[in-house]
Design a protein around this motif. Structure first.
Motif, PDB file in Angstrom:
ATOM      1  N   TYR A  46       0.857  -1.186   0.000  1.00  0.00           N
ATOM      2  CA  TYR A  46       0.000   0.000   0.000  1.00  0.00           C
ATOM      3  C   TYR A  46       0.891   1.233   0.000  1.00  0.00           C
ATOM      4  O   TYR A  46       1.554   1.528   0.990  1.00  0.00           O
ATOM      5  N   LYS A  47       0.947   1.937  -1.129  1.00  0.00           N
ATOM      6  CA  LYS A  47       1.989   2.928  -1.372  1.00  0.00           C
ATOM      7  C   LYS A  47       1.680   4.250  -0.681  1.00  0.00           C
ATOM      8  O   LYS A  47       1.499   5.275  -1.332  1.00  0.00           O
ATOM      9  N   ILE A  48       1.582   4.209   0.643  1.00  0.00           N
ATOM     10  CA  ILE A  48       1.343   5.447   1.373  1.00  0.00           C
ATOM     11  C   ILE A  48       2.558   6.366   1.260  1.00  0.00           C
ATOM     12  O   ILE A  48       2.426   7.573   1.063  1.00  0.00           O
ATOM     13  N   TYR A  49       3.754   5.787   1.345  1.00  0.00           N
ATOM     14  CA  TYR A  49       4.947   6.620   1.271  1.00  0.00           C
ATOM     15  C   TYR A  49       5.020   7.336  -0.068  1.00  0.00           C
ATOM     16  O   TYR A  49       5.376   8.503  -0.158  1.00  0.00           O
ATOM     17  N   ASP A  50       4.730   6.626  -1.156  1.00  0.00           N
ATOM     18  CA  ASP A  50       4.811   7.234  -2.488  1.00  0.00           C
ATOM     19  C   ASP A  50       3.766   8.332  -2.645  1.00  0.00           C
ATOM     20  O   ASP A  50       4.024   9.372  -3.224  1.00  0.00           O
ATOM     21  N   ARG A  51       2.586   8.081  -2.130  1.00  0.00           N
ATOM     22  CA  ARG A  51       1.471   8.952  -2.439  1.00  0.00           C
ATOM     23  C   ARG A  51       1.373  10.149  -1.519  1.00  0.00           C
ATOM     24  O   ARG A  51       0.888  11.203  -1.884  1.00  0.00           O
ATOM     25  N   HIS A  52       1.796   9.975  -0.279  1.00  0.00           N
ATOM     26  CA  HIS A  52       1.589  11.021   0.707  1.00  0.00           C
ATOM     27  C   HIS A  52       2.910  11.568   1.221  1.00  0.00           C
ATOM     28  O   HIS A  52       3.033  11.908   2.396  1.00  0.00           O
ATOM     29  N   ALA A 111       4.221  14.338   0.707  1.00  0.00           N
ATOM     30  CA  ALA A 111       4.110  15.737   1.126  1.00  0.00           C
ATOM     31  C   ALA A 111       3.726  15.839   2.595  1.00  0.00           C
ATOM     32  O   ALA A 111       4.149  16.767   3.297  1.00  0.00           O
ATOM     33  N   TYR A 112       2.920  14.892   3.083  1.00  0.00           N
ATOM     34  CA  TYR A 112       2.554  14.883   4.495  1.00  0.00           C
ATOM     35  C   TYR A 112       3.671  14.275   5.349  1.00  0.00           C
ATOM     36  O   TYR A 112       4.022  14.792   6.403  1.00  0.00           O
ATOM     37  N   LEU A 113       4.207  13.141   4.878  1.00  0.00           N
ATOM     38  CA  LEU A 113       5.157  12.411   5.695  1.00  0.00           C
ATOM     39  C   LEU A 113       6.499  13.115   5.814  1.00  0.00           C
ATOM     40  O   LEU A 113       7.244  12.888   6.773  1.00  0.00           O
ATOM     41  N   GLU A 114       6.828  13.966   4.836  1.00  0.00           N
ATOM     42  CA  GLU A 114       8.097  14.683   4.918  1.00  0.00           C
ATOM     43  C   GLU A 114       8.133  15.644   6.094  1.00  0.00           C
ATOM     44  O   GLU A 114       9.206  16.071   6.529  1.00  0.00           O
ATOM     45  N   GLN A 149       6.775   8.939  11.172  1.00  0.00           N
ATOM     46  CA  GLN A 149       6.257   8.397   9.923  1.00  0.00           C
ATOM     47  C   GLN A 149       5.768   6.965  10.104  1.00  0.00           C
ATOM     48  O   GLN A 149       4.694   6.593   9.623  1.00  0.00           O
ATOM     49  N   LYS A 150       6.547   6.158  10.807  1.00  0.00           N
ATOM     50  CA  LYS A 150       6.144   4.764  11.021  1.00  0.00           C
ATOM     51  C   LYS A 150       4.838   4.686  11.819  1.00  0.00           C
ATOM     52  O   LYS A 150       3.937   3.911  11.493  1.00  0.00           O
ATOM     53  N   VAL A 151       4.732   5.495  12.864  1.00  0.00           N
ATOM     54  CA  VAL A 151       3.506   5.505  13.664  1.00  0.00           C
ATOM     55  C   VAL A 151       2.329   5.978  12.826  1.00  0.00           C
ATOM     56  O   VAL A 151       1.218   5.420  12.889  1.00  0.00           O
ATOM     57  N   ARG A 177       2.124  14.739  18.394  1.00  0.00           N
ATOM     58  CA  ARG A 177       2.963  15.585  17.545  1.00  0.00           C
ATOM     59  C   ARG A 177       2.546  15.485  16.079  1.00  0.00           C
ATOM     60  O   ARG A 177       2.610  16.479  15.342  1.00  0.00           O
ATOM     61  N   ILE A 178       2.117  14.306  15.646  1.00  0.00           N
ATOM     62  CA  ILE A 178       1.684  14.128  14.249  1.00  0.00           C
ATOM     63  C   ILE A 178       0.452  14.993  13.966  1.00  0.00           C
ATOM     64  O   ILE A 178       0.374  15.690  12.951  1.00  0.00           O
ATOM     65  N   TYR A 179      -0.526  14.971  14.883  1.00  0.00           N
ATOM     66  CA  TYR A 179      -1.739  15.760  14.691  1.00  0.00           C
ATOM     67  C   TYR A 179      -1.406  17.254  14.638  1.00  0.00           C
ATOM     68  O   TYR A 179      -1.991  18.005  13.832  1.00  0.00           O
ATOM     69  N   ARG A 180      -0.455  17.675  15.481  1.00  0.00           N
ATOM     70  CA  ARG A 180      -0.110  19.095  15.498  1.00  0.00           C
ATOM     71  C   ARG A 180       0.631  19.490  14.230  1.00  0.00           C
ATOM     72  O   ARG A 180       0.351  20.545  13.638  1.00  0.00           O
TER      73      ARG A 180
END
Length: 872
Positions: A804-810, A812-815, A822-824, A854-857
């Motif tokens: 499931y290519k979440i890293y490829d697709r998102h 912009a968010y994960l950076e 990112q793993k969480v 921290r991710i939500y913020r």
């Protein structure tokens, strides 16, 4: 010293200065003001009043074309003088010629008071400026009044002249100020007889024109032309924007300096992104020059707070730009705006708006209702086209209805005496055809109003005449979907007698099927196809029924039954040796659509070429967009974008985008632009297509899959998150927390594509995304989108997705997150609980909770549900 005053006060001051002129006291008046502030009108009125008083008046007008005329001003002033002031035949220096001209004017002043008026001295040649300087110094003891006009912003010549005039005691300065509310009210009453014009209406006029006299008079002219001068209360009536105002704006633009006009063009192109640095970079001007140009545009009444005072001003500016300059400026603006921080959606919507500009004079003028009705009656009775939407050639268009043949002469064998409408037999010869009558929405509205009147006048509610008129109204609304909802709402109460109508009137059945297929709340696909087949069974293959036949075929083709449509095309094909050219041309277009939907793009392109060979483009009217769309799609699907490029070099008429055929054109052009790498322009076309469909209430996935086109454009720009959002929006997959077994409609019409459990929806979403990613910039994209539109994607038959290519697709968010965050985030988006995440990552639950906070913020999310919507 310069006195600032309105135009009325300046007129009074000029007459006061004229009264001060006598044999020992001359006067020189420098009248300044912004562009179109009324200087020329004021001087002309003053000159005319002086002539009526018996005074001699000399006038000269300068323009951009007289800058290189040596001594052009004195030549105009003394053009009718004969005698000593005439130029000598031998060559003389400019200085001596100017002195001779001054002496000639003073000789004329010896006979009595003399008035000299020179308009727009900024465009005078340098020798004429020196002549004005010499004249100003020479009239101190002569009965001469010199009035010279100039713009507020001085040029090099004007600065030199004003420096010279400041040293002369008999020079007076008048500067025109913007009109006040009282001035606007006075002009409305005295010049336009709007005696009941209220203060609120005058204030709105003043704000819209910026106090510019020319723009104010143009607004009053438009108001008087549309609403009349009947003394009605104007306090609640908004100012009207008409042709006079647009022409005044155009005149103002052409009087501006080139730099100021270029800044206005850049501001019009970057509408909504008018930051000074952006405009400076777009216009390639110094920021200080941009500020000076903006100040000049504000002074002349076109700008307010850095933006145009009315959208019509922007339309006039863009409409006056040459097409090649506008295209180049638009392409550069896309890059500049993206670099300035504009989002992809904003730039794409801006690009789509650039093709929908209200050009000056391009739209029909607004007319009073009474005059509009008179125009309708006159046009229908005297200048109606030879062929209506349904009926063939008729003797009297005001009395003939669709599906009704000509009434034979009394006493003839064909006269049955009952006067009932009947289908006409097939004609034996093809008249001069007119494939499309209603070429603009304005004319379509007039025709619709006339049809409503004729329908209301029918005495028999269930007569064939009534059904024919209703069918004509429905087909007209199908061509212009902005009218469709209102027309369709009138037909819904008659659903109880629908079966009888469909069986008895085939042309009504065809119109009802097409309109029902287009409307969002209309009949379903199977019901529309059934009604279309009923119409085809009942229609005779003649020219009179041709619009009904093509409407029924369009319904069948769009609902994915090309075999049936091909069968009916063969049945209605011309078997008379090509005499019925109109029928053959229209059926060629249907065949092209069938071939395109059936996966034969080369055959579709060939059919379009044959249709154009039968009829030139000018006779297709608004349907020309349908041919262009089909041909472009065919060439793109065949992997030949160069041939499609030859069809898109010119801008199509704006009126086409008021029709449903314009939607097909936008969709086809968007696919072409994706194929050639113009992703942002393709996105703009898809967004504009979707916006029109939503506005018209026909936003249905089975008609045009524009959302998937938007997703494909985002894929080509590596904005995967936005692409997934569009996929979810298309197939209604956003509810990831729906319980297992809950049906989620895909909008594609196939039961196999209704994933219920979150895992099934995720797999379906991934399958759609992977297919778009593989075909986004290839000729296969059209076939991919067609498959999604028809509902042919079966997730069970798709190969297993590797991951499931979440890293490829998102990315912009994960950076924005750290590696551990990112793993969480990934595990939380996949639906894992905090305990499961802690176990998989070998950390404590408290650490997982801290990471999630921290991710939500960082991502500005409200909680886990939004995290799943973004990354799940």
């Amino acid at each position: 010293m310069t006195r600032h005053m309105s135009g009325t006060a300046a007129r009074t001051a000029l007459h006061g200065y004229l009264a001060e002129v006598h044999a020992e006291n001359g006067r020189f008046v420098l009248l300044t003001g912004p562009v179109l502030s009324g200087k020329t009108t004021l001087v002309e009125q003053f000159a005319h009043a002086s002539q009526e008083r018996g005074l001699r008046v000399l006038t000269a007008n300068c323009s951009k074309f007289s800058r290189h005329d040596l001594l052009g001003v004195p030549g105009q002033l003394l053009r009718d003088r004969h005698g000593p002031a005439d130029p000598h035949p031998e060559p003389r220096s400019p200085a001596r010629a100017a002195e001779t001209a001054v002496r000639g004017i003073l000789e004329l002043a010896a006979a009595g008071r003399l008035v000299v008026c020179v308009d727009d001295i900024r465009h005078a040649d340098p020798a004429s400026v020196r002549f004005i300087e010499s004249l100003a110094a020479s009239i101190t003891r002569h009965p001469v009044l010199v009035v010279v006009t100039d713009r507020t912003d001085a040029t090099h010549n004007s600065i030199r002249l004003r420096g010279h005039l400041d040293r002369l005691p008999h020079v007076r300065g008048l500067a025109l100020t913007p009109l006040s509310q009282a001035d606007v009210t006075d002009i409305a009453r005295t010049e336009f007889a709007l005696h009941a014009a209220a203060d609120g209406f005058a204030e709105r006029l003043r704000r819209l024109s910026g106090g510019n006299a020319s723009l104010t008079r143009a607004l009053l002219h438009d108001h008087a032309a549309c609403c009349g001068c009947r003394g009605e209360q104007e306090d609640t009536r908004p100012p009207l924007i008409g042709p006079a105002y647009r022409q005044a704006v155009l005149d103002c633009l052409h009087r501006l300096d080139p730099d100021t006009r270029e800044m206005a063009e850049a501001l019009a192109v970057a509408d909504g992104f008018g930051a000074p640095d952006v405009i400076a970079e777009l216009a390639r001007m110094d920021p200080r020059a941009v500020q000076e140009s903006a100040a000049e545009l504000t002074t002349c009444g076109l700008l307010a707070d850095g933006a145009f005072r009315h959208p019509a001003v922007r339309g006039v500016v863009l409409g006056d730009m040459p097409r090649n300059r506008r295209a180049g400026l638009s392409a550069r603006a896309a890059t500049v705006l993206r670099a300035a921080g504009a989002t992809t959606e904003d730039v794409a919507r801006w690009l789509s708006a650039m093709d929908d500009v209200d050009h000056a004079g391009a739209r029909a003028p607004r007319t009073p209702p009474r005059a509009r009705w008179e125009a309708v009656e006159g046009r229908v009775r005297t200048a109606a086209p030879a062929r209506t939407l349904i009926a063939g050639p008729v003797a009297d268009e005001s009395e003939r209805v669709p599906g009704q043949r000509r009434r034979p002469p009394a006493g003839s064998p064909a006269d049955t005496g009952d006067g009932g409408p009947r289908l006409a037999p097939a004609p034996t010869a093809e008249p001069t055809p007119e494939l499309e009558d209603h070429r603009t929405l304005w004319l379509a509205k007039d025709e619709l109003a006339l049809l409503d009147r004729r329908i209301a006048a029918v005495s028999r509610p269930e007569s064939a005449e009534l059904l024919a008129l209703i069918a004509r109204r429905l087909l007209l609304a199908c061509d212009f979907p902005v009218l469709l909802r209102e027309v369709w709402a009138r037909e819904r109460p008659a659903r109880r007698i629908l079966e009888e109508r469909l069986t008895r009137a085939p042309y009504y059945a065809a119109a009802w099927a097409l309109s029902g297929a287009l409307t969002e709340d209309g009949c379903e696909g199977r019901e529309a196809v059934r009604a279309a087949k009923l119409a085809l069974y009942g229609c005779d293959p003649n020219e009179e029924n041709l619009p009904a036949i093509t409407a029924a075929l369009a319904t069948i083709v769009r609902h994915d039954d090309p075999a049936q449509a091909a069968f009916w095309c063969e049945r209605f094909a011309d078997g008379t040796g090509g005499r019925h050219v109109c029928r053959e041309a229209r059926l060629r277009v249907v065949r092209a659509e069938i071939a395109l939907r059936g996966g034969e793009p080369k055959e579709a392109a060939a059919e379009v070429e044959k249709a154009l060979d039968l009829f030139p483009a000018r006779l297709w009217g608004i349907r020309m967009a349908e041919l262009l769309a089909c041909s472009v799609l065919a060439h793109v699907a065949a992997g030949n974008p160069a041939s499609a490029a030859a069809l898109l070099p010119h801008k199509v008429p704006d009126c086409l985008f008021d029709t449903r055929y314009g939607l097909d054109y936008l969709y086809a052009r968007g696919l072409y632009r994706l194929a050639v790498g113009e992703s942002l322009a393709g996105l703009a076309d898809f967004l504009r297509c979707g916006g029109l469909m939503a506005d018209w209430g026909i936003d249905r996935h089975r008609l045009i899959p524009w959302r998937l086109g938007v997703a494909a454009a985002y894929v080509t720009m590596n904005e995967y998150g936005k692409a997934v959002d569009r996929i979810d929006e298309t197939f209604d997959l956003a509810g990831v927390d729906t319980p297992v077994g809950a049906a989620v409609s895909t909008g594609a019409g196939a039961d196999g594509n209704r994933p219920g459990a979150p895992r099934t929806r995720a797999k379906f979403r991934e399958s759609v995304f992977e297919k778009l990613r593989e075909t986004a910039a290839t000729p296969d994209l059209f076939r991919t989108l067609e498959g999604f539109r028809k509902g042919h994607l079966e997730t069970e038959q798709q190969p297993e997705i590797r991951r499931y290519k979440i890293y490829d697709r998102h990315s912009a968010y994960l950076e924005k997150l750290s590696p551990s965050e990112q793993k969480v985030a990934v595990l939380a988006a996949q639906g894992s609980s905090n305990q499961q995440i802690a176990h998989d990552l070998s950390v404590t639950v408290s650490t997982v909770e801290q990471h999630l906070t921290r991710i939500y913020r960082k991502l500005q999310l409200a909680g886990r549900s939004e995290l799943r919507a973004r990354l799940g």
